[in-house]
Design an enzyme around this catalytic site. Sequence first.
Site, PDB file in Angstrom:
ATOM      1  N   LYS A   1       0.861  -1.180   0.000  1.00  0.00           N
ATOM      2  CA  LYS A   1       0.000   0.000   0.000  1.00  0.00           C
ATOM      3  C   LYS A   1       0.896   1.228   0.000  1.00  0.00           C
ATOM      4  O   LYS A   1       2.050   1.155   0.438  1.00  0.00           O
ATOM      5  CB  LYS A   1      -0.885   0.029   1.252  1.00  0.00           C
ATOM      6  CG  LYS A   1      -2.163   0.800   1.067  1.00  0.00           C
ATOM      7  CD  LYS A   1      -3.228  -0.035   0.355  1.00  0.00           C
ATOM      8  CE  LYS A   1      -4.432   0.744  -0.061  1.00  0.00           C
ATOM      9  NZ  LYS A   1      -5.496  -0.156  -0.545  1.00  0.00           N
TER      10      LYS A   1
ATOM     11  N   ASP B   1      -6.738   4.085  -4.920  1.00  0.00           N
ATOM     12  CA  ASP B   1      -7.496   3.873  -3.686  1.00  0.00           C
ATOM     13  C   ASP B   1      -8.211   5.211  -3.472  1.00  0.00           C
ATOM     14  O   ASP B   1      -8.369   5.971  -4.447  1.00  0.00           O
ATOM     15  CB  ASP B   1      -6.551   3.498  -2.527  1.00  0.00           C
ATOM     16  CG  ASP B   1      -7.298   2.994  -1.288  1.00  0.00           C
ATOM     17  OD1 ASP B   1      -7.669   1.814  -1.270  1.00  0.00           O
ATOM     18  OD2 ASP B   1      -7.527   3.775  -0.335  1.00  0.00           O
TER      19      ASP B   1
HETATM   20  O1  2IT Z   1      -8.036  -1.785  -1.244  1.00  0.00           O
HETATM   21  C1  2IT Z   1      -7.839  -2.298  -2.361  1.00  0.00           C
HETATM   22  O2  2IT Z   1      -7.892  -3.524  -2.525  1.00  0.00           O
HETATM   23  C2  2IT Z   1      -7.535  -1.405  -3.478  1.00  0.00           C
HETATM   24  N1  2IT Z   1      -7.483  -0.197  -3.291  1.00  0.00           N
HETATM   25  C3  2IT Z   1      -7.247  -1.956  -4.839  1.00  0.00           C
HETATM   26  C4  2IT Z   1      -5.799  -2.285  -4.968  1.00  0.00           C
HETATM   27  C5  2IT Z   1      -5.381  -2.698  -6.354  1.00  0.00           C
HETATM   28  O3  2IT Z   1      -4.172  -2.987  -6.498  1.00  0.00           O
HETATM   29  O4  2IT Z   1      -6.189  -2.751  -7.271  1.00  0.00           O
END
Ligand code: 2IT
Length: 448
Positions: free
Chosen positions: A126, A166
């Site tokens: 993240k 996100d």
């Molecule tokens: O919380 C999540 O799973 C996302 N924001 C998507 C992350 C992604 O790599 O598509």
Amino acid sequence: MNAYITRVLESVKAKNPDEPEFQQAVEEVLTSLEPVIAKHPEYEQAAILERMVEPERLVEFRVVWTDDEGKTQVNRGYRIQFNGAIGPFKGGLRFSDKVNLSVLKFLGFEQTFKNSLTTLPMGGAKGGSDFDPHGKSDAEIMRFCQAFMTELYRHIGPNLDVPAGDLGVGGREIGYMFGQYRRIRGNFENGVLTGKDLKFGGSLLRPEATGFGTLYYIEEVFRHLGESVQGKTFVLSGYGNVTWGAITKIVELGGIPVTISGHNGYVYDPDGITTKEKIDYLLEMRASKNANVKMYAEKFGCEFHEGEKPWCVKADVCIPAATQNEVVLADAEKIVANGTKYYFEAANMPTTAEAQAYLVANGLIVGPAKAVNAGGVAVSGLEMSQNSMRYGWTAAEVDARLHSIMAAIVSSSIDAAERYGLGFDLIRGANIAGFEKVAEAMLKQGLF
Ligand code: 2IT
């Protein structure tokens, strides 16, 4: 509580004292693993839990950009590569003034288990920034994204770490970041980011994926319980991408969504947000300059409840789809008092630990975020596959894959809980199923 788990939890609290969100996420997962740890002493032997709560790598960097007045602005950027045992690091970027290390560590930790549940080869990560996109011009957004990528590019790559969006990061931001990555690298490596526009390698259905996936998850749980979406009422929070996708699919399946919410209150539409005009208006409203859910209430002549959350509205199913800790104990009490039977988390960690415990203790079926909302990252994984093949699947092909991934998540969760004698437990089942694959991969790869 198992002594090994207690020891790891205490050490997480001692080592990360000012990180309540991270502590909460770790506590939920680790306490779920009690029967697994009891059965597998090799995990303690290899210090698997201690390794899982420590990110493989965490970078924090300065982001300097110029605003429209010509003033220099400084923000803090992050990327947390939590666990890469089963695939390249994968997870979203969040731009919000509420971003801090605790929030991003909780999200990166959760992402590891979520990605494992999808059945696709993706590690957990993240990142993001404390940059607040509200009220910024398009040119400011572009300059910020370019400055952010000018540092981030050295830490990511199609086989290394693949960020996505996100909160605060959508198709526009991904486009600007991809443009900057391409400029710096001098290569067309579009597998480095997901959530791209269709014209440069995006996947059909990525915008819908989290909301549609939520409903495929619910349908599958209902199939096990002999229930269906048809005729049920749904209370949802949020009005973004996830809420819109979920509402679209609820209506397609014959359910009735009756609420949406924003930071300043919620809208109750007793007739249901069921017509094409209403659903399309959600997109229009979100795209408008001073987006505000009150606009929906004014346009369609229904109630707007200023400063309140929608959890007091009676419904069969609740879907928190906005942000973390939006459902506290007092909200959970209202949900139980209303006789709601089902609660599915579409946002990440929308429920405080005590609120979640209260819902479970009162017999609600609770689907946890890392399983319910995994459809978003699952379609990101499918975007990576399509980029590798240099070929794009049709919407129907992506949809069929998303559908079977969500069904697999439900069945692996149910199966894991049953194998450990926990009964029908979607929360502990998801934690165990997500953990097993990552833990086994780590064991087989030796000390790392
Ligand atoms: O919380 C999540 O799973 C996302 N924001 C998507 C992350 C992604 O790599 O598509």
